[in-house]
Design a protein around this motif. Structure first.
Motif, PDB file in Angstrom:
ATOM      1  N   SER A  14       0.830  -1.206   0.000  1.00 57.44           N
ATOM      2  CA  SER A  14       0.000   0.000   0.000  1.00 57.44           C
ATOM      3  C   SER A  14       0.864   1.254   0.000  1.00 57.44           C
ATOM      4  CB  SER A  14      -0.922   0.006   1.218  1.00 57.44           C
ATOM      5  OG  SER A  14      -1.827  -1.058   1.159  1.00 57.44           O
ATOM      6  N   ALA A  57       0.811   4.002  -2.919  1.00 63.05           N
ATOM      7  CA  ALA A  57       0.503   5.404  -2.600  1.00 63.05           C
ATOM      8  C   ALA A  57       1.652   6.323  -3.023  1.00 63.05           C
ATOM      9  CB  ALA A  57       0.231   5.561  -1.105  1.00 63.05           C
ATOM     10  N   ALA A  91      -6.852  10.104  -2.784  1.00 55.87           N
ATOM     11  CA  ALA A  91      -6.542   8.685  -2.966  1.00 55.87           C
ATOM     12  C   ALA A  91      -5.282   8.284  -2.204  1.00 55.87           C
ATOM     13  CB  ALA A  91      -6.390   8.379  -4.456  1.00 55.87           C
ATOM     14  N   THR A 115      -5.320   5.663   0.905  1.00 60.42           N
ATOM     15  CA  THR A 115      -4.497   4.459   0.812  1.00 60.42           C
ATOM     16  C   THR A 115      -3.546   4.345   1.992  1.00 60.42           C
ATOM     17  OG1 THR A 115      -4.641   4.518  -1.578  1.00 60.42           O
ATOM     18  CG2 THR A 115      -2.891   3.184  -0.641  1.00 60.42           C
ATOM     19  N   GLY A 140      -4.577   1.412   4.114  1.00 63.22           N
ATOM     20  CA  GLY A 140      -3.660   0.358   3.709  1.00 63.22           C
ATOM     21  C   GLY A 140      -2.427   0.215   4.557  1.00 63.22           C
ATOM     22  N   SER A 196      -9.370  -2.098   4.077  1.00 62.48           N
ATOM     23  CA  SER A 196      -8.075  -1.978   3.407  1.00 62.48           C
ATOM     24  C   SER A 196      -8.147  -2.545   1.992  1.00 62.48           C
ATOM     25  CB  SER A 196      -7.000  -2.708   4.215  1.00 62.48           C
ATOM     26  OG  SER A 196      -5.775  -2.700   3.542  1.00 62.48           O
ATOM     27  N   GLY A 203     -10.180  -0.063  -0.115  1.00 61.00           N
ATOM     28  CA  GLY A 203      -9.401   1.142  -0.391  1.00 61.00           C
ATOM     29  C   GLY A 203      -8.339   0.915  -1.436  1.00 61.00           C
ATOM     30  N   ASN A 204      -7.659  -0.213  -1.332  1.00 60.31           N
ATOM     31  CA  ASN A 204      -6.641  -0.530  -2.338  1.00 60.31           C
ATOM     32  C   ASN A 204      -7.274  -0.864  -3.683  1.00 60.31           C
ATOM     33  OD1 ASN A 204      -3.813  -0.438  -1.359  1.00 60.31           O
ATOM     34  ND2 ASN A 204      -4.669  -1.655   0.286  1.00 60.31           N
ATOM     35  N   MET A 259      -7.888   2.031  -5.821  1.00 64.42           N
ATOM     36  CA  MET A 259      -6.696   2.572  -6.473  1.00 64.42           C
ATOM     37  C   MET A 259      -6.475   1.970  -7.861  1.00 64.42           C
ATOM     38  SD  MET A 259      -4.804   4.648  -4.478  1.00 64.42           S
ATOM     39  CE  MET A 259      -3.105   4.306  -4.883  1.00 64.42           C
ATOM     40  N   GLN A 308       1.931   0.510 -10.628  1.00 68.08           N
ATOM     41  CA  GLN A 308       1.131   0.553  -9.406  1.00 68.08           C
ATOM     42  C   GLN A 308       0.209  -0.649  -9.288  1.00 68.08           C
ATOM     43  OE1 GLN A 308      -1.678   3.725  -9.311  1.00 68.08           O
ATOM     44  NE2 GLN A 308      -2.697   2.877  -7.537  1.00 68.08           N
ATOM     45  N   THR A 329      -0.652  -2.904  -5.690  1.00 67.44           N
ATOM     46  CA  THR A 329      -2.027  -2.694  -5.255  1.00 67.44           C
ATOM     47  C   THR A 329      -2.798  -4.011  -5.264  1.00 67.44           C
ATOM     48  OG1 THR A 329      -1.986  -0.434  -6.112  1.00 67.44           O
ATOM     49  CG2 THR A 329      -4.141  -1.394  -5.707  1.00 67.44           C
TER      50      THR A 329
END
Length: 146
Positions: A30, A34, A58, A62, A66, A92, A95-96, A99, A109, A113
């Motif tokens: 994470s 980020a 974002a 994260t 995260g 978590s 949220g990830n 992304m 990324q 992620t």
């Protein structure tokens, strides 16, 4: 050949070690995701949202969902607050997963992620299984005492 009960005991037995390892993987992946998003230029093609604000939000989400929240759950005794741990790691994972939006994703990324999402889901499932096992053990003790 192991039965389902023996499989559950294996998950419960290795849960504290798995929690530590997978939490570290979630936090590191994470943080990498980020950082990659934070150093990239703001997304283009947004008409309603401010691209810089979207990227900043974002990155903050994260880091909070995260990195900070999972590490905070690792501080607590591994076999306590299992449902709270399941909720935190579900948040978590969500949220990830956000992304991975085509509006936000930057090169390199996707891999960290995706790893953070998979590990968060694994900890969530292990927490639920461990919680159910603790309830089963408590009920068995209660039946034995009666």
């Amino acid at each position: 050949m192991p039965t389902n009960d023996e499989d559950l005991l294996v998950i419960t037995h290795f849960y504290p070690a798995a929690l530590r390892i997978l939490t570290c993987v979630v936090a590191v992946c994470s943080a990498v995701a980020a950082t990659l998003l934070g150093t990239a230029p703001p997304p283009e093609g947004l008409k309603v949202l401010d691209p810089a604000d979207l990227r900043t939000t974002a990155v903050i989400l994260t880091m909070a969902l995260g990195v900070v929240a999972p590490v905070a759950m690792m501080i607590v005794d591994p076999l306590k607050c299992l449902l709270l741990k399941a909720c935190v790691f579900t948040a978590s994972a969500m949220g990830n997963a956000l992304m991975l939006s085509p509006l936000l994703v930057v090169p390199f990324q996707e891999t960290p992620t995706a790893m953070a999402v998979v590990c968060s889901i694994a900890v969530t499932l292990a927490s639920i299984v461990t919680f159910m096992e603790s309830i089963e053990r408590r009920n068995a003790r209660r039946r034995a005492n009666t």
